[in-house]
Each structure stands twice: as C-alpha cells, then as structure tokens.
Design an enzyme around this catalytic site. Sequence first.
Site, PDB file in Angstrom:
ATOM      1  N   ASP A   1       0.856  -1.193   0.000  1.00  0.00           N
ATOM      2  CA  ASP A   1       0.000   0.000   0.000  1.00  0.00           C
ATOM      3  C   ASP A   1       0.889   1.239   0.000  1.00  0.00           C
ATOM      4  O   ASP A   1       1.622   1.478   0.965  1.00  0.00           O
ATOM      5  CB  ASP A   1      -0.904  -0.053   1.243  1.00  0.00           C
ATOM      6  CG  ASP A   1      -1.686   1.237   1.440  1.00  0.00           C
ATOM      7  OD1 ASP A   1      -1.839   1.990   0.457  1.00  0.00           O
ATOM      8  OD2 ASP A   1      -2.143   1.477   2.574  1.00  0.00           O
TER       9      ASP A   1
ATOM     10  N   ASN B   1      -0.243   4.488  -0.298  1.00  0.00           N
ATOM     11  CA  ASN B   1      -0.858   5.757   0.121  1.00  0.00           C
ATOM     12  C   ASN B   1      -1.553   5.696   1.475  1.00  0.00           C
ATOM     13  O   ASN B   1      -2.315   6.589   1.835  1.00  0.00           O
ATOM     14  CB  ASN B   1      -1.832   6.265  -0.951  1.00  0.00           C
ATOM     15  CG  ASN B   1      -2.983   5.301  -1.167  1.00  0.00           C
ATOM     16  OD1 ASN B   1      -3.027   4.235  -0.547  1.00  0.00           O
ATOM     17  ND2 ASN B   1      -3.906   5.653  -2.041  1.00  0.00           N
TER      18      ASN B   1
ATOM     19  N   ASP C   1      -4.004   3.891   2.720  1.00  0.00           N
ATOM     20  CA  ASP C   1      -5.444   3.659   2.905  1.00  0.00           C
ATOM     21  C   ASP C   1      -5.748   2.216   3.325  1.00  0.00           C
ATOM     22  O   ASP C   1      -6.905   1.808   3.401  1.00  0.00           O
ATOM     23  CB  ASP C   1      -6.243   4.023   1.641  1.00  0.00           C
ATOM     24  CG  ASP C   1      -5.897   3.135   0.456  1.00  0.00           C
ATOM     25  OD1 ASP C   1      -5.025   2.241   0.591  1.00  0.00           O
ATOM     26  OD2 ASP C   1      -6.504   3.316  -0.617  1.00  0.00           O
TER      27      ASP C   1
ATOM     28  N   ASP D   1      -1.840  -1.228  -3.762  1.00  0.00           N
ATOM     29  CA  ASP D   1      -2.160  -0.477  -4.983  1.00  0.00           C
ATOM     30  C   ASP D   1      -1.053  -0.640  -6.022  1.00  0.00           C
ATOM     31  O   ASP D   1      -0.013  -1.262  -5.762  1.00  0.00           O
ATOM     32  CB  ASP D   1      -2.420   1.004  -4.649  1.00  0.00           C
ATOM     33  CG  ASP D   1      -1.353   1.567  -3.722  1.00  0.00           C
ATOM     34  OD1 ASP D   1      -0.157   1.305  -3.998  1.00  0.00           O
ATOM     35  OD2 ASP D   1      -1.688   2.217  -2.723  1.00  0.00           O
TER      36      ASP D   1
ATOM     37  N   ASP E   1      -5.068 -10.566 -15.573  1.00  0.00           N
ATOM     38  CA  ASP E   1      -6.138 -11.516 -15.286  1.00  0.00           C
ATOM     39  C   ASP E   1      -7.304 -11.138 -16.192  1.00  0.00           C
ATOM     40  O   ASP E   1      -7.702  -9.973 -16.248  1.00  0.00           O
ATOM     41  CB  ASP E   1      -6.547 -11.394 -13.810  1.00  0.00           C
ATOM     42  CG  ASP E   1      -6.860 -12.734 -13.190  1.00  0.00           C
ATOM     43  OD1 ASP E   1      -7.650 -13.468 -13.794  1.00  0.00           O
ATOM     44  OD2 ASP E   1      -6.330 -13.036 -12.110  1.00  0.00           O
TER      45      ASP E   1
ATOM     46  N   GLU F   1      -7.432 -20.820 -16.372  1.00  0.00           N
ATOM     47  CA  GLU F   1      -7.849 -21.464 -15.125  1.00  0.00           C
ATOM     48  C   GLU F   1      -8.997 -22.389 -15.504  1.00  0.00           C
ATOM     49  O   GLU F   1     -10.027 -21.947 -15.998  1.00  0.00           O
ATOM     50  CB  GLU F   1      -8.310 -20.419 -14.113  1.00  0.00           C
ATOM     51  CG  GLU F   1      -8.474 -21.014 -12.739  1.00  0.00           C
ATOM     52  CD  GLU F   1      -9.473 -20.264 -11.878  1.00  0.00           C
ATOM     53  OE1 GLU F   1      -9.432 -20.428 -10.662  1.00  0.00           O
ATOM     54  OE2 GLU F   1     -10.319 -19.525 -12.417  1.00  0.00           O
TER      55      GLU F   1
ATOM     56  N   HIS G   1      -4.073 -17.173  -4.918  1.00  0.00           N
ATOM     57  CA  HIS G   1      -4.956 -16.379  -4.048  1.00  0.00           C
ATOM     58  C   HIS G   1      -6.235 -17.130  -3.643  1.00  0.00           C
ATOM     59  O   HIS G   1      -7.008 -16.614  -2.852  1.00  0.00           O
ATOM     60  CB  HIS G   1      -5.333 -15.084  -4.778  1.00  0.00           C
ATOM     61  CG  HIS G   1      -6.155 -15.350  -6.002  1.00  0.00           C
ATOM     62  ND1 HIS G   1      -5.647 -16.007  -7.117  1.00  0.00           N
ATOM     63  CD2 HIS G   1      -7.451 -15.106  -6.277  1.00  0.00           C
ATOM     64  CE1 HIS G   1      -6.597 -16.135  -8.014  1.00  0.00           C
ATOM     65  NE2 HIS G   1      -7.716 -15.601  -7.537  1.00  0.00           N
ATOM     66  N   ASP G   2      -6.454 -18.315  -4.217  1.00  0.00           N
ATOM     67  CA  ASP G   2      -7.645 -19.106  -3.866  1.00  0.00           C
ATOM     68  C   ASP G   2      -7.301 -20.308  -2.999  1.00  0.00           C
ATOM     69  O   ASP G   2      -8.168 -21.138  -2.709  1.00  0.00           O
ATOM     70  CB  ASP G   2      -8.325 -19.654  -5.134  1.00  0.00           C
ATOM     71  CG  ASP G   2      -8.916 -18.567  -5.988  1.00  0.00           C
ATOM     72  OD1 ASP G   2      -9.309 -17.522  -5.427  1.00  0.00           O
ATOM     73  OD2 ASP G   2      -8.998 -18.755  -7.218  1.00  0.00           O
TER      74      ASP G   2
HETATM   75  C1  NOJ Z   1     -11.483 -17.866  -9.873  1.00  0.00           C
HETATM   76  C2  NOJ Z   1     -10.690 -16.805  -9.178  1.00  0.00           C
HETATM   77  O1  NOJ Z   1      -9.372 -17.237  -9.052  1.00  0.00           O
HETATM   78  C3  NOJ Z   1     -11.367 -16.559  -7.856  1.00  0.00           C
HETATM   79  O2  NOJ Z   1     -10.618 -15.754  -6.999  1.00  0.00           O
HETATM   80  C4  NOJ Z   1     -12.714 -15.951  -8.131  1.00  0.00           C
HETATM   81  O3  NOJ Z   1     -13.428 -15.837  -6.925  1.00  0.00           O
HETATM   82  C5  NOJ Z   1     -13.530 -16.794  -9.103  1.00  0.00           C
HETATM   83  N1  NOJ Z   1     -12.748 -17.320 -10.192  1.00  0.00           N
HETATM   84  C6  NOJ Z   1     -14.635 -15.978  -9.702  1.00  0.00           C
HETATM   85  O4  NOJ Z   1     -14.094 -15.042 -10.602  1.00  0.00           O
END
Ligand code: NOJ
Length: 562
Positions: free
Chosen positions: A25, A27, A29, A33, A102, A259, A335-336
């Site tokens: 980050d 700035n 907040d 970013d 993405d 994906e 991130h998932d």
């Molecule tokens: C897969 C993404 O990696 C995930 O983070 C997202 O919640 C779902 N697709 C919906 O876009």
Amino acid sequence: MQITDKKAWWKEAVIYQIYPRSFADSNGDGIGDIEGITQHLPYLEKLGIDVIWLSPVYRSPNDDNGYDISDYRDIMTDFGTMEDFDRMLAEAHRRNIKIVMDLVVNHTSDEHTWFVESRKSKDNPYRDYYIWKEPRDGKEPNNWESCFSGSAWQYDEATKMYYLHCFSKKQPDLNWENEKVRDEVFDMMTWWCEKGIDGFRMDVISMISKDQAFPDGVVRDGIYGDFGPYVCNGPRVHEFLQEMNRRVLSKYDLLTVGEAAGVTIDEAKKYANNEGTELGMVFHFEHTDTLEPSQKVVGKWTYQKPELANVRAILNKWQTQLEGQAWNSLYWDNHDQPRAVSRFGNDSPRCRVVSAKMLATCLHMMKGTPYIYQGEEIGMTNTRFSSLEDCRDIEEINAYNQYVVEHKMVPAGTMLRCFDAVARDNARTPMQWDGSVNAGFTTGTPWIPVNPNYTQINAEAALADPDSVFYYYQKLIALRHENPIIVYGVFEPLLMASDVIYAYARHLGNQVLTVACNWTDQEQPCTLFKEETGRELISNYKQHKPGLLQPYEARVILRDAD
Ligand code: NOJ
C-alpha cells in the site's frame, strides 16, 4: 533425447503472482495499490522472476476482490489510475519483467453497464449478453449451487426472470452463445494487447460454454445440485477459444494460461495443445483437492492434510500424460488456496524453512512453467481465524452462513478450524515486508489483518539471511534460466513405492537430472544417490548423509547419462 517441444519464452519463464490488494500500500489507505507494486519491482528483479501475473486491477465494486469487473478499460479506484498502470508496465518492462493480466470474462459485475442495461427489460439490446431464464414452478430454473453457496440463480423483480451467476449474485454469467459478447470481449483483449501487456491468465475459462439444456445437477450435500458437468468444459468451449485465438491471441506473442476448473487430461490436451490453436497452458486443481469426501466436513471444507502418495500420483500423471502434447503449469498455491508450506509442508518454527525449500525444489524441477504466489518466496504461512470477524472472503462468509447459521450442519468452531486449513483468506493476508507495524504493508489500517507472525517471517529478514527461503527461490529461478534440462527435459517418475519421498528424473540430450524430496519430518532411507556421481545443482542441506534423506531434505543432481 533432444528437445522435441516447441520452444517458447513462456515455457522458460518463472511467473510471480501479485494479488494487488494485499501486496503493498503506497498511500496509507490500508489497501495495496499499483504504485506499491511499482515501488517493489526491484525486489522482484532481485528474485529473478520473468513475469508478473497481476490479479484483477480493473474497475470493480469489489464483491469478490476485483473478480467482479464493472469496467474492463479502467482501473479500480482503490488501486490508482490508468497512468499508474502505464508507469508500472513501463517500469516492469525496463527491468525485463513482463506483465500478464487476469482476464475475467465468464462473468462481469452486476454494476457493469452491460448488465445494468440487460436487467432493464426483456427487449433491451443487452438482454442476451447474460443468461436469463423463466422461473420453473415459481422457483429457480434448476437446482445449481453457486460456487459461493446458495442458488446459482437470482430472481430479478424488473422482468420477473432469473439470471445465472456461477459465483456471487453480483457476478452474472456472460452469455458466450451471443456473438456480440464475443466481439466485445475480443475487442477489449485487443485493446490491452495494443497497450503492450504480455499475456492473460483467464479466470474460470473452462466455464464459458454452458449446456443449453441447463439440466439439474447431482445433489451432494442435500441442498443444491452440482453444475460441474453442464458448465465445465462445455459443448462450445474449444470453439470459443479457437475463435479467441484466431481473432486476438495469434496476433501477439503472449503467455496464456487458462484457469480450468474440472479439466481432465484429455481436455487439457485440447486447451493447451502444442499447435497453439487455443491456450499456452492450463491450471488444473487435482493436486489441491486430493481428499476423499469422507475427509471433508462439508463442501470443500476440511482440516485434513493431503498425503504425498495422492499428490504425487496426480502430478506425475499430468507430467507423463501431457508429455509431447501439451504444456503443464506448476503451482502449489495462489490467491484461492491456503499457503503452500502450511498445506503441503510443515509450518512449525523448526521445519518451516526447510520444508518450504523442499516444496519449491519439488515443483520447480518438474516439467512446466512454475508460478510463485506472493509471499511463498519467504515461506509465509496460513493465519488463524478466531471468528467470522476475521474473514473478508465472500466464499468463507457465505459458506459460514449457509452451513453454520442457516442449516446448522457444522458447529462454528469446526468451520473456523476448516478456515484455518483451507480458507482463501490465508493467502490474502498482507505481504510481510518487514518487522515494523503492519509488516510494512501499510501505514494505515490493513483491509485484512496481518498474520501475527510477521515479526519473524518477512522479506527484510529474508534478504538479510543468506540461507533464507528467498535466496533459495532466487537460485531455483537462476538454475532454470541456465539449464535447458529443467525446462525441456522429459520427466520420469522414480521411487513410486515410497510413501514419503517424491523422486523423479528429467532427461535431455546426454544429461540426467535426479530430484529427491523427503516430504516428512523424519530421516528416510533413500538409495538414489548412492554413488554420488554428478554435480549437485541445489539442496536445502549443506551436508548429506549417505543412503538417507534428512527431514524435508531435497537434492537435485545433474549427471551425464550412463
Ligand atoms: C477464480 C478466481 O481465481 C477466484 O478468486 C474468483 O473468486 C472466481 N474465479 C470468480 O471469478
């Protein structure tokens, strides 16, 4: 054995994924970013990565942290401006780092103008941009469950019809059957390519073609049906991707990775075929979901750890069966997913560093393009969830409400233990830059709590320690750049009878690379390196024991073939 694969820059590259909200980050907040990314490019240059995959930075109301896009040609206000983006791209390119965007085009935000128009009336020109259905017996058109709990259909009062949303109700699915939708998507992709970006990671791209009969799915947890067979790898998905390839991708030299929820080997051979008529590679999820239904509490939720034999069987299958036909992507986390070292390794203070290095070795020496998720390179771990208050992710919040609050199928404490193990927020706690307040991520209040272990685990400490996980990753990346066998060598599984060691060889020309990784915290007998011929490329131990692998020991030996 000579190189038989078609050479490509993206096969030789190492990708680093940035989840901008949690990276840096600039700035104050509390939200990461684009300027924060630009400021940290020297860190990534030092690590040696070739490409950044940027999770979505487009304009979004943030129902799913940017995976709900309301304007594909603008930047999320929290993240900065298009000028910030252009500067980041130029700065990255100046440092020989490419940027992959993405691409989220299975759905938009319900705040996208296409959907705002679409829901207005049945004869609106944008109506068929989305998937609208009449009620069935006064209820949802079928029994499909959304990935974020609840029905996948949302009733809309204005026209008294339902629209499909495979994710949150603020993420209506686009209707790819409509060629105007395809035109819009391809135009937008071209616009980004003309800006000079270097590729696309395509969000749930295997889901863009739905079975037009929209049949009910099998009911597993007693509430909703599974849309998988009717949505994943649907009837026209390859046709749509070939059209995308003809009209956009083939005109540029891009990295493309799809994906691909629900992808099988046979499907992957089509998506990522060597002729390059669709995508460069796909992400499959088989190794992130090796547990039996009996090991799950409900849905995907579990606190059990995966077993090496299952993970290995899956990865080896992908290694051997794609050989010569399609290209693999290699990852432990993103991130998932929970943090790699916590899920597959051992995040106790004694074993964290050595097991993080072992996992890195095990993955980066396989055949395919490796992906590093931010923080993995310093061995960041899962966090702990003491209550729902600690959660930010819509998937966790909805699952808790469905299974704990509404249907009382799971006690709250059990659900939170599952979150500790597999919740997506584990990956989304802020990047730990240093030992100062909020891990140096922000001077404000972070949008999600920092993992309290930042005082020990942070980039500054890693950079000051020559034996850190960071420098180990740096060496792995450099080795890939120097040794074609790591990129193009043919994979051969070894020691398949072992429950504790992941071993394999790679073959190219007159060279053999032998890799052995102990996945346990105990010494294990290992006969692979008996004669000690060849050159050790990398190991997480300075001294070895003959005939043994020490706890989480990883060894990589390069030698000439016999
Ligand atoms: C897969 C993404 O990696 C995930 O983070 C997202 O919640 C779902 N697709 C919906 O876009």
